[in-house]
Scaffold this motif. Structure first.
Motif: not given
Length: 434
Positions: A219-237
């Protein structure tokens, strides 16, 4: 267009659930703050404090997929009754040990491991239960209210921890936390199952975690959201912990500076909750707020005083709330109901793994180059990585810019319920309206 959807809190079940959630979360946050203070007083060792803090995260990462399977296989309400009962029972021996003066560090570690294991099952189940309680039409508002309550309970719990520790000691705080779980148990028992939006049950075969990973991958939509939440978790929390270091090193002459900054972020999250409640969250909302979060973190690193920090951190609170609510609601709405527990467990796993690794990396960067440099690096990383994800997915035709704000019916991107691990690729667009 006027919103004609009935209010979320007009129904009995949501009122009961959110009342229990408020009390339970305040109790939990009061306990966590008190536990951190007591652990350090007991051991006088920062490493021990780090072990007790990291222990529940470790078990949550370890058992998160089990939690997703449980959420999809069993009734979410019944699973939550079990998890909150276990959490309440776990508080009893810990509180008695604290009262007797025989509480040791190993007790705290074992308790933290048990709490993390239980929460690994409870957190994805809570997300699924919220969707069953509110229904898809009100899911965005339900997720928003959840996040607002979590933020406010952190502020209230942190402010209560000190006075309660002085009045009743750690044992009293632990037992009060156990009583707060009983409030949630009572609310869950009073919820009327007939008024829940029950999900269709899968026919044949048991839910497996590997099937959810294949579902997300196709699912490209879920993949995109998962990449965004992973990025925010890694660099933004890691921003709150870096703000603590910043205030300790540069604003020590201003009493309560850290508390003031956290309060400003909380006010911003209230504004973000109001905005999310009043407007439709679409894919563009998530992408724009991800980029804004990175830019605002860069600005935070450059602010020279407490006043200017507060001015920048107010929109940080707004953006953070809108981003979290948007990610969680869109992820659920783009997932077939029978997969939601496992998909949310994947999102929790990626986010918490990123948070854990990002906090370690940010701490090292702050020790090496200072907290301002660490904040700036995190902001730059969020901005650049999210921009790169969007460009790559657009170039590969997995996403069209024109689809970012399109209102697409959810059913048009839902995968057919094929055998686990075998999925046909969904159309290359996303259901954008939460």
């Amino acid at each position: 267009m006027a919103d004609t959807t009935p209010g979320l809190l007009a129904s009995r079940n949501p009122r009961l659930y959110y009342t229990g959630l408020v009390v339970s979360q305040i109790g939990t946050n009061t306990y966590l703050v008190a536990l951190g203070w007591f652990t350090y007083q007991l051991s006088h060792d920062a490493l021990v404090l780090g072990v007790v803090t990291a222990a529940p995260i470790f078990t949550m990462l370890l058992f998160s997929q089990v939690g997703g399977v449980a959420a999809d296989r069993f009734s979410p309400r019944r699973v939550l009754l079990c998890t909150h009962s276990l959490l309440a029972l776990l508080a009893l021996p810990l509180g008695l040990l604290a009262y007797s003066g025989s509480l040791a560090v190993w007790h705290l570690v074992v308790s933290a491991l048990c709490v993390g294991s239980i929460n690994a099952i409870g957190l994805p189940t809570e997300q699924v239960f919220v969707s069953e309680m509110a229904g898809d039409a009100l899911l965005r508002r339900a997720v928003t209210l959840n996040n607002v309550i979590l933020n406010l309970s952190l502020v209230v719990g942190s402010s209560l921890a000190g006075p309660l520790l002085g009045a009743v000691g750690l044992g009293g705080v632990v037992l009060l936390n156990g009583l707060s779980y009983l409030t949630m148990l009572t609310a869950l028992l009073l919820v009327r199952p007939a008024q829940l939006h029950a999900r269709p049950r899968r026919v044949g075969g048991r839910p497996r975690a590997v099937g959810a990973w294949g579902y997300v991958r196709h699912s490209p939509g879920l993949t995109l959201l998962l990449l965004v939440i992973g990025t925010v978790g890694l660099f933004g929390t890691s921003l709150p912990s870096l703000l603590l270091l910043l205030t300790a090193s540069e604003l020590t002459e201003q009493a309560g500076a850290y508390g003031i900054l956290l309060a400003v972020i909380s006010v911003g999250s209230l504004i973000g909750g109001w905005l999310t409640w009043r407007t439709n969250v679409v894919l563009g909302t998530v992408l724009v707020n991800s980029l804004l979060l990175g830019i605002l973190e860069l600005a935070t690193a450059a602010m020279p005083s407490l006043l200017t920090l507060g001015i920048v951190l107010l929109p940080v609170g707004v953006v953070s709330l809108v981003l979290r609510a948007g990610l969680l609601s869109l992820a659920q709405l783009q997932t077939l109901p029978e997969f939601r527990g496992r998909v949310m467990a994947i999102f929790q796993l990626v986010y918490r793994a990123g948070w854990f690794l990002g906090t370690l990396a940010a701490s090292w960067a702050a020790q090496t180059w200072g907290p301002r440099a660490a904040i700036a690096l995190g902001g730059a990383a969020v901005t650049l990585v999210v921009a790169a994800i969007v460009l790559v997915m657009t170039a590969s035709r997995a996403m069209s810019v024109s689809l970012i704000t399109r209102r697409v019916p959810l059913v048009s991107i839902a995968l057919a319920p094929e055998p686990e691990g075998r999925h046909r690729r969904p159309p290359r667009h996303m259901a954008a309206d939460a």
